[in-house]
Design a protein around this motif. Structure first.
Motif, PDB file in Angstrom:
ATOM      1  N   HIS A 158     -11.135 -21.842   4.840  1.00 59.20           N
ATOM      2  CA  HIS A 158     -11.783 -20.585   4.488  1.00 59.20           C
ATOM      3  C   HIS A 158     -10.885 -19.377   4.746  1.00 59.20           C
ATOM      4  CE1 HIS A 158     -16.219 -22.140   4.512  1.00 59.20           C
ATOM      5  NE2 HIS A 158     -15.397 -22.909   3.822  1.00 59.20           N
ATOM      6  N   GLU A 159      -9.792 -19.585   5.458  1.00 63.35           N
ATOM      7  CA  GLU A 159      -8.866 -18.485   5.726  1.00 63.35           C
ATOM      8  C   GLU A 159      -7.975 -18.225   4.516  1.00 63.35           C
ATOM      9  OE1 GLU A 159      -6.740 -18.280   9.441  1.00 63.35           O
ATOM     10  OE2 GLU A 159      -7.953 -19.893  10.273  1.00 63.35           O
ATOM     11  N   ALA A 160      -7.540 -16.962   4.386  1.00 60.92           N
ATOM     12  CA  ALA A 160      -6.556 -16.632   3.353  1.00 60.92           C
ATOM     13  C   ALA A 160      -5.214 -17.264   3.717  1.00 60.92           C
ATOM     14  CB  ALA A 160      -6.399 -15.112   3.244  1.00 60.92           C
ATOM     15  N   PRO A 161      -4.345 -17.506   2.732  1.00 62.47           N
ATOM     16  CA  PRO A 161      -3.007 -18.044   3.042  1.00 62.47           C
ATOM     17  C   PRO A 161      -2.280 -17.165   4.046  1.00 62.47           C
ATOM     18  CG  PRO A 161      -3.418 -18.084   0.679  1.00 62.47           C
ATOM     19  CD  PRO A 161      -4.549 -17.316   1.297  1.00 62.47           C
ATOM     20  N   ARG A 162      -1.546 -17.789   4.956  1.00 64.31           N
ATOM     21  CA  ARG A 162      -0.873 -17.040   6.023  1.00 64.31           C
ATOM     22  C   ARG A 162       0.383 -16.358   5.496  1.00 64.31           C
ATOM     23  NH1 ARG A 162      -1.226 -21.595  10.839  1.00 64.31           N
ATOM     24  NH2 ARG A 162      -3.491 -21.903  10.717  1.00 64.31           N
ATOM     25  N   ASP A 163       0.722 -15.270   6.150  1.00 65.14           N
ATOM     26  CA  ASP A 163       1.965 -14.564   5.848  1.00 65.14           C
ATOM     27  C   ASP A 163       3.137 -15.382   6.391  1.00 65.14           C
ATOM     28  OD1 ASP A 163       3.993 -12.660   5.493  1.00 65.14           O
ATOM     29  OD2 ASP A 163       3.560 -11.765   7.447  1.00 65.14           O
ATOM     30  N   THR A 164       4.141 -15.603   5.572  1.00 61.82           N
ATOM     31  CA  THR A 164       5.295 -16.404   6.004  1.00 61.82           C
ATOM     32  C   THR A 164       6.276 -15.613   6.843  1.00 61.82           C
ATOM     33  OG1 THR A 164       6.533 -15.843   3.996  1.00 61.82           O
ATOM     34  CG2 THR A 164       5.113 -17.788   3.917  1.00 61.82           C
ATOM     35  N   GLY A 165       6.070 -14.309   6.941  1.00 65.62           N
ATOM     36  CA  GLY A 165       7.019 -13.476   7.680  1.00 65.62           C
ATOM     37  C   GLY A 165       8.060 -12.830   6.793  1.00 65.62           C
ATOM     38  N   LYS A 166       8.099 -13.232   5.518  1.00 62.98           N
ATOM     39  CA  LYS A 166       9.106 -12.702   4.614  1.00 62.98           C
ATOM     40  C   LYS A 166       8.582 -11.531   3.784  1.00 62.98           C
ATOM     41  CE  LYS A 166      11.331 -17.243   4.136  1.00 62.98           C
ATOM     42  NZ  LYS A 166      11.707 -18.318   3.186  1.00 62.98           N
ATOM     43  N   THR A 167       7.266 -11.514   3.554  1.00 61.93           N
ATOM     44  CA  THR A 167       6.708 -10.493   2.660  1.00 61.93           C
ATOM     45  C   THR A 167       5.827  -9.484   3.367  1.00 61.93           C
ATOM     46  OG1 THR A 167       4.797 -11.914   2.162  1.00 61.93           O
ATOM     47  CG2 THR A 167       6.736 -12.108   0.732  1.00 61.93           C
ATOM     48  N   GLY A 168       5.477  -9.736   4.598  1.00 62.32           N
ATOM     49  CA  GLY A 168       4.524  -8.876   5.258  1.00 62.32           C
ATOM     50  C   GLY A 168       5.064  -8.219   6.512  1.00 62.32           C
ATOM     51  N   SER A 169       4.704  -6.958   6.696  1.00 62.90           N
ATOM     52  CA  SER A 169       5.025  -6.238   7.921  1.00 62.90           C
ATOM     53  C   SER A 169       4.169  -4.994   7.958  1.00 62.90           C
ATOM     54  CB  SER A 169       6.512  -5.849   7.968  1.00 62.90           C
ATOM     55  OG  SER A 169       6.783  -4.844   7.004  1.00 62.90           O
ATOM     56  N   PHE A 170       4.158  -4.325   9.098  1.00 63.52           N
ATOM     57  CA  PHE A 170       3.404  -3.078   9.190  1.00 63.52           C
ATOM     58  C   PHE A 170       4.019  -1.990   8.317  1.00 63.52           C
ATOM     59  CE2 PHE A 170       1.730  -4.983  13.143  1.00 63.52           C
ATOM     60  CZ  PHE A 170       0.384  -4.781  12.899  1.00 63.52           C
ATOM     61  N   ALA A 180       4.693  -2.295   5.279  1.00 64.31           N
ATOM     62  CA  ALA A 180       3.946  -2.347   4.027  1.00 64.31           C
ATOM     63  C   ALA A 180       2.641  -1.561   4.133  1.00 64.31           C
ATOM     64  CB  ALA A 180       3.660  -3.800   3.644  1.00 64.31           C
ATOM     65  N   VAL A 181       2.015  -1.603   5.292  1.00 63.79           N
ATOM     66  CA  VAL A 181       0.779  -0.849   5.497  1.00 63.79           C
ATOM     67  C   VAL A 181       1.078   0.642   5.536  1.00 63.79           C
ATOM     68  CG1 VAL A 181      -1.271  -0.592   6.934  1.00 63.79           C
ATOM     69  CG2 VAL A 181      -0.084  -2.797   6.852  1.00 63.79           C
ATOM     70  N   LEU A 182       2.130   1.023   6.236  1.00 63.48           N
ATOM     71  CA  LEU A 182       2.444   2.436   6.411  1.00 63.48           C
ATOM     72  C   LEU A 182       2.981   3.094   5.140  1.00 63.48           C
ATOM     73  CD1 LEU A 182       4.042   2.299   9.977  1.00 63.48           C
ATOM     74  CD2 LEU A 182       1.709   2.909   9.347  1.00 63.48           C
ATOM     75  N   THR A 183       3.421   2.297   4.189  1.00 58.23           N
ATOM     76  CA  THR A 183       3.845   2.867   2.911  1.00 58.23           C
ATOM     77  C   THR A 183       2.703   2.913   1.900  1.00 58.23           C
ATOM     78  OG1 THR A 183       4.611   0.675   2.204  1.00 58.23           O
ATOM     79  CG2 THR A 183       6.247   2.160   3.173  1.00 58.23           C
ATOM     80  N   ASP A 184       1.537   2.418   2.307  1.00 52.24           N
ATOM     81  CA  ASP A 184       0.344   2.504   1.470  1.00 52.24           C
ATOM     82  C   ASP A 184      -0.314   3.864   1.741  1.00 52.24           C
ATOM     83  OD1 ASP A 184      -2.174   2.344   0.301  1.00 52.24           O
ATOM     84  OD2 ASP A 184      -2.468   0.246   0.841  1.00 52.24           O
ATOM     85  N   ARG A 185      -0.086   4.816   0.843  1.00 53.29           N
ATOM     86  CA  ARG A 185      -0.534   6.191   1.083  1.00 53.29           C
ATOM     87  C   ARG A 185      -2.049   6.289   1.262  1.00 53.29           C
ATOM     88  NH1 ARG A 185      -2.140  10.531  -2.121  1.00 53.29           N
ATOM     89  NH2 ARG A 185      -2.045   9.204  -3.956  1.00 53.29           N
ATOM     90  N   VAL A 186      -2.794   5.545   0.458  1.00 54.01           N
ATOM     91  CA  VAL A 186      -4.253   5.606   0.553  1.00 54.01           C
ATOM     92  C   VAL A 186      -4.719   5.087   1.908  1.00 54.01           C
ATOM     93  CG1 VAL A 186      -6.429   4.817  -0.460  1.00 54.01           C
ATOM     94  CG2 VAL A 186      -4.492   5.364  -1.940  1.00 54.01           C
ATOM     95  N   MET A 187      -4.124   3.986   2.373  1.00 56.99           N
ATOM     96  CA  MET A 187      -4.517   3.427   3.660  1.00 56.99           C
ATOM     97  C   MET A 187      -4.143   4.356   4.804  1.00 56.99           C
ATOM     98  SD  MET A 187      -6.043   1.069   5.259  1.00 56.99           S
ATOM     99  CE  MET A 187      -6.215   0.548   6.966  1.00 56.99           C
ATOM    100  N   VAL A 188      -2.993   4.998   4.724  1.00 56.18           N
ATOM    101  CA  VAL A 188      -2.581   5.930   5.774  1.00 56.18           C
ATOM    102  C   VAL A 188      -3.560   7.104   5.859  1.00 56.18           C
ATOM    103  CG1 VAL A 188      -0.824   7.596   6.471  1.00 56.18           C
ATOM    104  CG2 VAL A 188      -0.140   5.305   5.715  1.00 56.18           C
ATOM    105  N   ILE A 189      -3.933   7.652   4.703  1.00 55.72           N
ATOM    106  CA  ILE A 189      -4.880   8.769   4.698  1.00 55.72           C
ATOM    107  C   ILE A 189      -6.232   8.320   5.237  1.00 55.72           C
ATOM    108  CG2 ILE A 189      -6.143  10.391   3.229  1.00 55.72           C
ATOM    109  CD1 ILE A 189      -3.711  10.432   1.376  1.00 55.72           C
ATOM    110  N   GLY A 238      -4.970  -8.875   8.035  1.00 53.20           N
ATOM    111  CA  GLY A 238      -5.001  -8.714   9.484  1.00 53.20           C
ATOM    112  C   GLY A 238      -4.310  -7.443   9.921  1.00 53.20           C
ATOM    113  N   ARG A 239      -3.135  -7.167   9.340  1.00 52.58           N
ATOM    114  CA  ARG A 239      -2.396  -5.954   9.708  1.00 52.58           C
ATOM    115  C   ARG A 239      -3.153  -4.701   9.292  1.00 52.58           C
ATOM    116  NH1 ARG A 239       1.731  -9.637   8.515  1.00 52.58           N
ATOM    117  NH2 ARG A 239       3.377  -9.794  10.124  1.00 52.58           N
ATOM    118  N   TYR A 240      -3.755  -4.725   8.111  1.00 52.15           N
ATOM    119  CA  TYR A 240      -4.537  -3.562   7.671  1.00 52.15           C
ATOM    120  C   TYR A 240      -5.696  -3.294   8.633  1.00 52.15           C
ATOM    121  CZ  TYR A 240      -2.473  -2.376   3.120  1.00 52.15           C
ATOM    122  OH  TYR A 240      -1.638  -1.913   2.128  1.00 52.15           O
TER     123      TYR A 240
END
Length: 401
Positions: free
Chosen positions: A195-207, A209-218, A337-339
């Motif tokens: 039931h879990e989403a596929p895990r991040d392999t460490g190659k495509t995900g980091s914080f 990515a969250v901080l460059t999401d302008r809508v999420m930062v606002i 998870g990071r979001y």
């Protein structure tokens, strides 16, 4: 009777079994949350620490909790929601029991720091898991019901803890630890790993990515502004009531009103909130919170304060019903998870800065404090409406995908 069954199904039906496992575990865990509200009592009464030492120990606890949600978000993406949540709960139980029997100040300080880290690890992992197992259309209802379980359990836990704190405080630690173990194991064994989403392999995900999401930062900044306003209920509200000559009992009545309103009203509006645009709902809720705190400048007795608490409690219900759903809908599955960790970090940061902001404004005058909080909440509402189109667009893309 048929109408009653239809109303109950409308609010509670249609959600998968895995969600109710998570909901039940959360309720059990919150019912067992008895130690944290009585930390100061334990440290002074059972361990004989001075007020200065207690303040330092609680500061260390806050320091541990400060980055806990960011850590949890990264772990939940990399190693899975279930492992992160279960590991956090088991670690909390172990640290809790170690603290219960610790007598050395350095050991107490170390345990409090680790406890601050471990206690909040479950939150982003739990929220990310809801995003994994609940479709977009039901997320508002799912998060609102989870918020209800948290308040329902915490209210019962605090009342029970208050009865035990005077003569059997070690029981608080054991009950809390057992509830943590029960929550962790329930999720591990009753929620399928599939039931879990596929895990991040460490190659495509980091914080990053969250901080460059302008809508999420606002949106995170909006959440921070709202949290600064809301946290004054536990910082400057008791100080203002004291300045009006009211007793701690009066503050207890006012704060208990918040719990009663949430427990009674949340199930009634849980399904209704999801029928409207999330940004408009969040903006209305934050405005109500601002109005409630703004009204405080015009009251001076217990009944007046209770009325203001009712107003901002309704706003709290509305905001909490949609804000976590907004953050979840903005997140790609492998970064969910990071979001949620960044979203939760807004509340952690608020815990750090709200006391200074609130007491500084109160020093300028109670009218300055309450009017400033009202303005801050309204500004946050306006900004929320401004990013509403972007949130709707992202949510529509998610539904289409």
């Amino acid at each position: 009777m048929s109408q009653l069954r239809a109303a109950i199904h409308d609010r509670f039906g249609g959600l998968p079994r895995s969600y109710w496992v998570l909901w039940s575990g959360t309720l059990i865990n919150r019912l067992g949350t008895m130690v944290q509200p009585f930390f100061a009592f334990y440290l002074t009464g059972s361990r004989g620490l001075s007020l200065t030492e207690v303040g330092a120990v609680l500061t260390v606890f806050g320091a541990g909790a400060f980055f806990s949600q960011l850590l949890s978000g990264a772990l939940a993406d990399r190693y899975g929601r279930r492992l992160t949540l279960t590991g956090g709960m088991l670690a909390t139980a172990a640290i809790m029991l170690t603290l219960a029997y610790s007598e050395s100040l350095p050991v107490i300080v170390g345990c409090m720091f680790l406890l601050g880290v471990a206690m909040e690890i479950y939150r982003p992992a739990s929220s990310a898991l809801i995003g994994d197992i609940i479709p977009v259309r039901d997320r508002t209802r799912a998060f609102a019901l989870l918020f209800w379980a948290v308040n329902l359990g915490f209210t019962g836990g605090v009342l029970t803890g208050g009865l035990l704190a005077h003569g059997a405080i070690l029981w608080l630690f054991w009950i809390d630890a057992i509830s943590c173990v029960a929550f962790g194991l329930l999720v591990w064994f009753a929620v399928p790993a599939s039931h879990e989403a596929p895990r991040d392999t460490g190659k495509t995900g980091s914080f990053r990515a969250v901080l460059t999401d302008r809508v999420m930062v606002i949106f995170t900044l909006i959440t921070l502004a709202y949290a600064v306003v809301y946290h004054q209920s536990m910082i400057t509200l008791p100080l203002a009531m004291q300045a009006d000559g009211l007793s701690p009992l009066a503050y207890g009545v006012a704060l208990a009103t918040n719990g009663v309103v949430v427990v009674l009203v949340q199930p009634v509006v849980v399904n209704w909130l999801g029928k409207f645009d999330h940004s408009w709902v969040a903006a209305v809720g934050m405005t109500l919170v601002g109005v409630g705190f703004g009204m405080t400048m015009f009251v001076s007795d217990t009944s007046g304060y209770v009325v203001t608490v009712v107003v901002w409690s309704i706003g709290e219900i509305v905001v909490t019903g949609v804000s976590a759903a907004i953050a979840t809908n903005l997140a790609p599955a492998h970064l969910r998870g990071r979001y949620m960790g960044v979203y939760g970090f807004a509340f952690s940061l608020s815990n750090l800065i709200s006391p200074g902001i609130g007491t500084w404004l109160l020093g300028l005058g109670s009218a300055v404090l309450w009017s400033a909080l009202a303005v801050l909440a309204v500004v946050a509402s306006i900004v929320q409406l401004a990013i509403g189109p972007a949130i709707r667009h992202r949510t529509a893309e998610l539904v289409a995908a």
